[in-house]
Scaffold this motif. Sequence first.
Motif, PDB file in Angstrom:
ATOM      1  N   ARG A 116       0.836  -1.210   0.000  1.00 40.08           N
ATOM      2  CA  ARG A 116       0.000   0.000   0.000  1.00 40.08           C
ATOM      3  C   ARG A 116       0.869   1.259   0.000  1.00 40.08           C
ATOM      4  O   ARG A 116       0.544   2.253  -0.663  1.00 40.08           O
ATOM      5  N   GLN A 117       1.978   1.218   0.727  1.00 41.16           N
ATOM      6  CA  GLN A 117       2.911   2.347   0.715  1.00 41.16           C
ATOM      7  C   GLN A 117       3.521   2.531  -0.671  1.00 41.16           C
ATOM      8  O   GLN A 117       3.687   3.658  -1.145  1.00 41.16           O
ATOM      9  N   CYS A 118       3.819   1.412  -1.329  1.00 42.80           N
ATOM     10  CA  CYS A 118       4.352   1.469  -2.698  1.00 42.80           C
ATOM     11  C   CYS A 118       3.325   2.108  -3.632  1.00 42.80           C
ATOM     12  O   CYS A 118       3.688   2.899  -4.517  1.00 42.80           O
ATOM     13  N   ARG A 119       2.047   1.764  -3.432  1.00 44.96           N
ATOM     14  CA  ARG A 119       0.987   2.340  -4.265  1.00 44.96           C
ATOM     15  C   ARG A 119       0.927   3.860  -4.091  1.00 44.96           C
ATOM     16  O   ARG A 119       0.780   4.602  -5.066  1.00 44.96           O
ATOM     17  N   GLU A 120       1.045   4.328  -2.848  1.00 48.71           N
ATOM     18  CA  GLU A 120       1.016   5.770  -2.590  1.00 48.71           C
ATOM     19  C   GLU A 120       2.165   6.487  -3.286  1.00 48.71           C
ATOM     20  O   GLU A 120       2.016   7.626  -3.748  1.00 48.71           O
ATOM     21  N   LYS A 121       3.308   5.810  -3.389  1.00 47.91           N
ATOM     22  CA  LYS A 121       4.488   6.412  -4.018  1.00 47.91           C
ATOM     23  C   LYS A 121       4.555   6.118  -5.515  1.00 47.91           C
ATOM     24  O   LYS A 121       5.511   6.517  -6.173  1.00 47.91           O
ATOM     25  N   GLN A 122       3.529   5.395  -6.017  1.00 46.77           N
ATOM     26  CA  GLN A 122       3.512   4.978  -7.430  1.00 46.77           C
ATOM     27  C   GLN A 122       4.737   4.114  -7.768  1.00 46.77           C
ATOM     28  O   GLN A 122       5.224   4.126  -8.900  1.00 46.77           O
ATOM     29  N   ASP A 123       5.213   3.376  -6.786  1.00 47.86           N
ATOM     30  CA  ASP A 123       6.349   2.464  -6.979  1.00 47.86           C
ATOM     31  C   ASP A 123       5.798   1.086  -7.341  1.00 47.86           C
ATOM     32  O   ASP A 123       5.625   0.215  -6.481  1.00 47.86           O
ATOM     33  N   TRP A 124       5.517   0.899  -8.625  1.00 50.04           N
ATOM     34  CA  TRP A 124       4.842  -0.333  -9.037  1.00 50.04           C
ATOM     35  C   TRP A 124       5.782  -1.528  -9.117  1.00 50.04           C
ATOM     36  O   TRP A 124       5.353  -2.667  -8.943  1.00 50.04           O
ATOM     37  N   ILE A 125       7.072  -1.266  -9.356  1.00 46.39           N
ATOM     38  CA  ILE A 125       8.041  -2.370  -9.316  1.00 46.39           C
ATOM     39  C   ILE A 125       8.147  -2.886  -7.885  1.00 46.39           C
ATOM     40  O   ILE A 125       8.170  -4.095  -7.632  1.00 46.39           O
ATOM     41  N   GLY A 126       8.184  -1.955  -6.934  1.00 47.87           N
ATOM     42  CA  GLY A 126       8.204  -2.334  -5.519  1.00 47.87           C
ATOM     43  C   GLY A 126       6.943  -3.082  -5.132  1.00 47.87           C
ATOM     44  O   GLY A 126       6.993  -4.070  -4.389  1.00 47.87           O
ATOM     45  N   ALA A 127       5.793  -2.625  -5.647  1.00 47.31           N
ATOM     46  CA  ALA A 127       4.526  -3.316  -5.373  1.00 47.31           C
ATOM     47  C   ALA A 127       4.572  -4.738  -5.912  1.00 47.31           C
ATOM     48  O   ALA A 127       4.058  -5.675  -5.288  1.00 47.31           O
ATOM     49  N   GLY A 128       5.212  -4.895  -7.067  1.00 47.01           N
ATOM     50  CA  GLY A 128       5.345  -6.231  -7.649  1.00 47.01           C
ATOM     51  C   GLY A 128       6.195  -7.145  -6.793  1.00 47.01           C
ATOM     52  O   GLY A 128       5.881  -8.330  -6.618  1.00 47.01           O
ATOM     53  N   THR A 129       7.266  -6.595  -6.238  1.00 48.18           N
ATOM     54  CA  THR A 129       8.124  -7.393  -5.361  1.00 48.18           C
ATOM     55  C   THR A 129       7.367  -7.814  -4.106  1.00 48.18           C
ATOM     56  O   THR A 129       7.477  -8.967  -3.650  1.00 48.18           O
ATOM     57  N   GLU A 130       6.560  -6.898  -3.550  1.00 48.61           N
ATOM     58  CA  GLU A 130       5.764  -7.254  -2.363  1.00 48.61           C
ATOM     59  C   GLU A 130       4.706  -8.299  -2.717  1.00 48.61           C
ATOM     60  O   GLU A 130       4.380  -9.163  -1.891  1.00 48.61           O
ATOM     61  N   ASN A 131       4.182  -8.234  -3.934  1.00 41.41           N
ATOM     62  CA  ASN A 131       3.232  -9.252  -4.376  1.00 41.41           C
ATOM     63  C   ASN A 131       3.890 -10.628  -4.399  1.00 41.41           C
ATOM     64  O   ASN A 131       3.301 -11.633  -3.972  1.00 41.41           O
ATOM     65  N   MET A 132       5.125 -10.686  -4.878  1.00 45.01           N
ATOM     66  CA  MET A 132       5.861 -11.949  -4.892  1.00 45.01           C
ATOM     67  C   MET A 132       6.064 -12.461  -3.464  1.00 45.01           C
ATOM     68  O   MET A 132       5.936 -13.663  -3.195  1.00 45.01           O
ATOM     69  N   ARG A 133       6.376 -11.551  -2.546  1.00 43.59           N
ATOM     70  CA  ARG A 133       6.586 -11.923  -1.148  1.00 43.59           C
ATOM     71  C   ARG A 133       5.296 -12.439  -0.515  1.00 43.59           C
ATOM     72  O   ARG A 133       5.322 -13.360   0.309  1.00 43.59           O
ATOM     73  N   PHE A 134       4.163 -11.844  -0.901  1.00 45.24           N
ATOM     74  CA  PHE A 134       2.868 -12.270  -0.368  1.00 45.24           C
ATOM     75  C   PHE A 134       2.594 -13.725  -0.739  1.00 45.24           C
ATOM     76  O   PHE A 134       2.209 -14.538   0.112  1.00 45.24           O
TER      77      PHE A 134
END
Length: 221
Positions: A116-134
């Motif tokens: 969610r923090q990545c989404r606020e920062k528009q860091d979609w690569i980071g969001a993708g990495t967190e998705n992998m971790r999930f």
Amino acid sequence: MKKDHSPQILSKRIAETIRNKLVIGELLPGQRLSEAAMSEQLEISRNTLREVFRLLTQEGLLKHEPNRGVFVAIPDIASIIDIYRIRQLIECQALAQAYPMHPSVAKMKQVVEIARQCREKQDWIGAGTENMRFHAAIVELTDSERLIAFYRNISAELRLAFGILNNPELLYAPYIDKNAHILELLNSGQNELAADKMKGYLELSERTILAAYTRKDNYHP
């Protein structure tokens, strides 16, 4: 040049390092890997790096092209379909049988918050990495070292499949809330519903990737 010790152990460790680079999206499908640059970056000999490249080529993560070099692999449609079949078998069953107080549930919660923090920062690569971790945390719910290791190996190939769709926001944004919903279901003891939602989630993700693949027959990063 730094001397390599225990060649087999070193090769396995470096192979895992490169897999992690694939999982976090640092290396992209079709990218050429410079032997000189990587051996210097990883502080290993070129001979050791060649052995690592050989191992990862056998796993389908890299591709050697004569007279051109070594490239990050681009998964084909058959591989993508197979990966998603495996994911459904492992992840849905893991959720159905999960224990709510398992330590990985707390890890899933942390991942959702960071995404969610990545989404606020528009860091979609980071969001993708967190998705992998999930999803890795879901597999850890099984407490099976074999399944966890197996999933770790296909995670790199999975991220390469994601890389085919050159629009990380379109790919990852919808799943931040979907992950949160699955976590809520798990926390409320609705394991079967969480597993069912995950099945639909994975089917949607697979369709998205396959559609992107058909649009990008000649994918170039």
